[in-house]
Enzyme design. Structure first.
Site, PDB file in Angstrom:
ATOM      1  N   THR A 263       0.868  -1.182   0.000  1.00 25.80           N
ATOM      2  CA  THR A 263       0.000   0.000   0.000  1.00 25.80           C
ATOM      3  C   THR A 263       0.901   1.226   0.000  1.00 25.80           C
ATOM      4  O   THR A 263       2.028   1.170   0.507  1.00 25.80           O
ATOM      5  CB  THR A 263      -0.887   0.046   1.253  1.00 25.80           C
ATOM      6  OG1 THR A 263      -0.008   0.150   2.389  1.00 25.80           O
ATOM      7  CG2 THR A 263      -1.728  -1.189   1.402  1.00 25.80           C
TER       8      THR A 263
ATOM      9  N   GLU B  35      -5.846  -3.915  -0.579  1.00 21.96           N
ATOM     10  CA  GLU B  35      -6.225  -5.077   0.234  1.00 21.96           C
ATOM     11  C   GLU B  35      -7.409  -5.849  -0.336  1.00 21.96           C
ATOM     12  O   GLU B  35      -7.725  -6.929   0.131  1.00 21.96           O
ATOM     13  CB  GLU B  35      -6.580  -4.624   1.667  1.00 21.96           C
ATOM     14  CG  GLU B  35      -5.398  -4.126   2.490  1.00 21.96           C
ATOM     15  CD  GLU B  35      -5.112  -2.644   2.304  1.00 21.96           C
ATOM     16  OE1 GLU B  35      -5.485  -2.084   1.255  1.00 21.96           O
ATOM     17  OE2 GLU B  35      -4.519  -2.031   3.213  1.00 21.96           O
TER      18      GLU B  35
ATOM     19  N   LYS C 136     -15.153  16.582  11.418  1.00 21.11           N
ATOM     20  CA  LYS C 136     -16.062  16.434  12.566  1.00 21.11           C
ATOM     21  C   LYS C 136     -16.394  17.809  13.110  1.00 21.11           C
ATOM     22  O   LYS C 136     -15.626  18.403  13.849  1.00 21.11           O
ATOM     23  CB  LYS C 136     -15.412  15.547  13.630  1.00 21.11           C
ATOM     24  CG  LYS C 136     -15.270  14.137  13.091  1.00 21.11           C
ATOM     25  CD  LYS C 136     -14.677  13.167  14.072  1.00 21.11           C
ATOM     26  CE  LYS C 136     -14.734  11.761  13.469  1.00 21.11           C
ATOM     27  NZ  LYS C 136     -13.575  10.956  13.718  1.00 21.11           N
TER      28      LYS C 136
ATOM     29  N   TRP D 120     -20.769  14.874  11.047  1.00 18.76           N
ATOM     30  CA  TRP D 120     -19.727  14.601  10.058  1.00 18.76           C
ATOM     31  C   TRP D 120     -20.019  15.326   8.750  1.00 18.76           C
ATOM     32  O   TRP D 120     -21.125  15.268   8.226  1.00 18.76           O
ATOM     33  CB  TRP D 120     -19.647  13.091   9.771  1.00 18.76           C
ATOM     34  CG  TRP D 120     -19.084  12.290  10.903  1.00 18.76           C
ATOM     35  CD1 TRP D 120     -18.647  12.757  12.105  1.00 18.76           C
ATOM     36  CD2 TRP D 120     -18.912  10.869  10.944  1.00 18.76           C
ATOM     37  NE1 TRP D 120     -18.209  11.714  12.892  1.00 18.76           N
ATOM     38  CE2 TRP D 120     -18.362  10.545  12.198  1.00 18.76           C
ATOM     39  CE3 TRP D 120     -19.165   9.827  10.042  1.00 18.76           C
ATOM     40  CZ2 TRP D 120     -18.062   9.239  12.582  1.00 18.76           C
ATOM     41  CZ3 TRP D 120     -18.871   8.529  10.410  1.00 18.76           C
ATOM     42  CH2 TRP D 120     -18.312   8.234  11.675  1.00 18.76           C
TER      43      TRP D 120
END
Ligand code: ADP
Length: 544
Positions: free
Chosen positions: A184, A331, A440, A445
Site C-alpha cells: 500500500t 487489500e 467532525k 460529520w
C-alpha cells in the site's frame, strides 16, 4: 460426502495456457522504454513467459522467492506477470513513484532476490544498489543494445530469454500459494505488503469479466492506463487473458495526448484509471475536439479515488462513453464494488443516472460489505446513515506480509477499510470519506469528498481538496483549497454561492484558498495529510 469433480487448482499459469491456445492471435500492443512499439499476441506471450520461467529457474529462483519489478506497462512486464507466479515464485511490483527510502524499505522488507527494472529507472536505482542487500541480480528489461552501463553486472532480459526454449510444463501446486505482492502506498506509517494468492487472483479475474462486473470480453481492446505496479493493474492483465481481450500497454506515455493517440490507433473500447488521469485526458480532448470523433471508447472504469460527477458528465457528453465507477483498495485486489445501473434505472433522466454513477456501485458476488458505528454495531442500509465500512471475501486480505502481530480482521473475519460510507437500500455504496479525512464539526460529520466533487462541478475549478482544520467553537470546520482553470476567474463568494445551491448550509467551507497546485500521493490521490500540515496554523475568518 465429497463432490465427484476434478480438483484442478486455480493457478495463474492456467490463464496464459488458455489464452495462448484459445486466443492465440489476439494482439497485445506495447509502447516501450526504448521508444518503439512492439506488437505481439497471446501465443507469443505464452511462449515468451515459458522461456522467462525457465530463465528464472536458471537464475536459481525457488518457489516462494520474491521477484521485484520496477516497471511501466509494457509487454515485458506482462510476461513477468505470468512467468513469475506461473513457476511458483512471487511477483513483487514496486511503485516507482514512492520516495527512494520507501522503495528501499519495501524491496528490503519483501527480501526480493532479483530485481527486474525498466531502463528509465536506472537513475532511480543507482543510489539504492548497495542498500538492497537481498537482491542477487539486477535485470534490465531491454535488449543488449540498450543495456545501462551504469549498473555493474547488470543482466539483460532479452539475453536471458534467448538462452531458453519454450518447452516447459507449468508446475502444479496449491491455489492458495502466494502469487504476487503489492505494498500500500502508506500515506501514514510504512507501506504494508498485501500478498495475493493464485486463487484470489483467478477468482477476481472472473469478476472483471462478468456482465454486471466490468463486462470485459474478447470484443474489447483495452487501454491499460492504470499502472501495472498498482494492485496488479486492477487485475486486468489476468482478466484479459481469461477472456481474450486485446491489451494496449502505454509504457511511459500517460499524458492526455499519448493516451488519446494509442486509443485512436488501436480502436480501444475501454480503459481504466484513476480520476486524475481522466481529468487530464478530458482537458486534452476538449482542447482538441476533432480527436474525440474517431475514438471508439465506450466505457471508462474509474476508481482509486472518487470519480467526480462533473467528470462523469463530461465523459458522457464529449466522449459518448459510460463511466463505471468502482471502489476498492490494495487489500481488496482491488474490485469491491462496481457502479452499474439496474434495469429499473433505465427510465431515469441522464442527470439522475449521473447521480447514481457518482456513487461507488454495488458489491459483486464474492464480496460482502457492511457499515458499523464506533462501537461495532451494524448500521442500516438506508443511504443516509454513514459508518465505518467493513468488507469480507475470498479476494480480501486477511493479514499483511511479515506482520503477524498486526490484526486486520475482527472476530467474524471482517476487514476494516478505514473508509466512511453509507449503503442504500438498493445496495449502492457511497464513500463519504476516509475515516481520517472526515470533518467532525460540532459532533456531526461533513464529507470532504462531497464538497470536493461539488466544487469541481464549478466551471472555473480544475481541482479541489477539502480538509478539516481546528475551529475553537466547532472543533473542526472545512477549508476548501482549489486550483482555478487557466484563464478563468471566480471569487471566494461566488464559489460559496455555487456550493450553497448543492450542499447543506452548515457544510459550506468557512474559507476558500486558491492555489497553483495540490499535493498527490504516488498513486495520484490527494495528499490530505500534507495539506493539513501546510495549513495547520490557518485561522478561519469565522474564528478570529
Ligand atoms: P493506498 O491505500 O495505497 O493509497 P489504495 O488503492 O489501496 O491505495 O487505496 C484505497 C482507498 O482509496 C480506499 O480505501 C478509498 O479510501 C479510496 N478509494 C478507492 N476507490 C475509491 C472510489 N471509487 N471513491 C472514493 N474513494 C476511493
Amino acid at each position: 460426502m465429497q463432490g465427484l469433480m476434478q480438483d484442478r487448482q486455480l493457478l495463474i499459469s492456467t490463464l496464459i495456457e488458455y489464452a495462448g491456445l484459445n486466443h492465440s492471435n489476439v494482439e497485445i500492443v506495447s509502447q516501450t522504454c526504448e521508444g518503439v512499439e512492439v506488437r505481439s499476441n497471446y501465443a507469443n506471450l505464452r511462449s515468451r513467459s515459458k522461456k522467462l520461467a525457465k530463465a528464472l529457474l536458471a537464475l536459481g529462483i525457488n518457489t516462494g522467492d520474491r521477484v521485484g519489478t520496477l516497471a511501466w506497462n509494457t509487454f515485458r512486464h506482462q510476461e513477468l506477470y505470468f512467468a513469475v507466479p506461473g513457476m511458483g515464485a512471487v511477483l513483487h511490483t514496486i511503485n516507482p513513484r514512492l520516495f527512494a527510502d520507501q522503495i528501499e524499505y519495501i524491496i528490503q522488507h519483501a527480501e526480493d532476490t532479483v530485481l527486474f527494472f525498466d531502463i528509465s529507472f536506472t537513475a532511480l536505482l543507482l543510489p539504492l544498489l548497495s542498500k538492497l542487500t537481498h537482491v542477487q541480480a539486477f535485470i534490465a528489461m531491454t535488449d543488449r543494445e540498450h543495456l545501462p552501463a551504469e549498473i555493474p553486472d547488470c543482466l539483460c532480459y532479452e539475453d536471458l530469454l534467448n538462452a531458453q526454449d519454450d518447452v516447459y510444463d507449468w508446475p502444479q501446486f496449491q491455489e492458495t500459494q502466494a502469487a504476487s505482492l503489492c505494498y500500500t502506498s502508506g500515506t501514514t506509517g510504512q507501506p504494508k505488503g498485501v500478498l495475493y494468492s493464485h486463487r484470489s487472483t483467478v477468482l477476481h479475474a472472473f469478476t472483471v469479466c462478468t456482465v454486471d462486473g466490468l463486462q470485459l470480453s474478447r470484443q474489447d481492446s483495452v487501454l491499460l492506463v492504470v499502472p501495472m505496479f498498482h494492485v496488479n493493474a486492477w487485475g486486468f492483465p489476468y482478466a484479459a487473458a481469461m477472456c481474450g481481450a486485446k491489451l494496449c500497454l502505454p509504457g511511459l506515455g500517460l499524458d492526455g495526448e499519448s493516451i488519446c493517440e494509442l486509443a485512436n490507433n488501436e480502436q480501444c473500447t475501454m480503459s481504466i484509471g484513476v480520476p486524475t488521469v481522466w481529468l487530464g485526458f478530458m482537458n486534452y480532448l476538449e482542447s482538441a475536439p476533432d480527436r474525440a470523433k474517431t475514438l471508439k471508447l465506450n466505457r471508462i472504469v474509474m476508481g482509486g479515488s472518487a470519480a467526480p460527477r462533473a467528470l462523469i458528465d463530461r465523459i458522457h457528453t464529449h466522449l459518448g462513453a459510460k463511466t463505471i465507477h468502482a471502489w476498492g483498495m490494495t487489500e481488496t485486489s482491488p474490485m469491491g464494488t462496481i457502479g452499474n445501473l439496474l434495469p429499473e434505472h433505465q427510465h431515469l433522466s441522464q442527470q439522475q443516472k449521473f447521480d447514481l454513477q457518482a456513487k461507488q456501485g454495488r458489491v459483486i458476488y464474492g464480496v460482502e460489505i457492511r457499515i458499523v458505528d464506533d462501537e461495532g454495531k451494524i448500521l442500516a442500509r438506508d443511504g443516509i446513515v454513514a459508518g465505518h465500512l467493513q468488507v469480507r471475501g475470498p479476494w480480501i486480505a486477511n493479514a499483511y506480509f511479515k506482520m503477524p502481530d498486526h490484526d486486520v480482521l475482527d472476530k467474524d473475519g471482517w476487514f476494516s477499510t478505514g473508509d466512511i460510507a453509507c449503503i442504500s437500500a438498493q445496495g449502492y455504496l457511497q464513500i463519504t470519506d476516509r475515516s481520517k479525512d472526515v470533518i467532525k464539526s460540532g459532533g456531526e460529520w461533513i464529507s470532504s469528498i462531497d464538497l470536493e466533487n461539488t466544487a469541481v462541478a464549478h466551471p472555473a475549478i480544475l481541482e479541489a481538496a477539502v480538509v478539516g482544520l481546528h475551529h475553537s467553537k466547532w472543533q473542526e470546520r472545512p477549508l476548501l483549497v482549489a486550483i482555478k482553470r487557466p484563464d478563468t476567474e471566480v471569487t471566494q463568494d461566488e464559489l460559496k454561492d455555487f456550493l450553497a445551491c448543492h450542499v447543506a448550509k452548515w457544510w459550506l467551507p468557512d474559507d476558500i484558498v486558491f492555489v497553483d497546485s495540490l499535493p498527490h500521493t504516488a498513486t495520484g490521490k490527494l495528499q490530505k495529510n500534507v495539506l493539513r500540515e501546510q495549513f495547520k496554523d490557518f485561522v478561519f475568518s469565522t474564528d478570529q
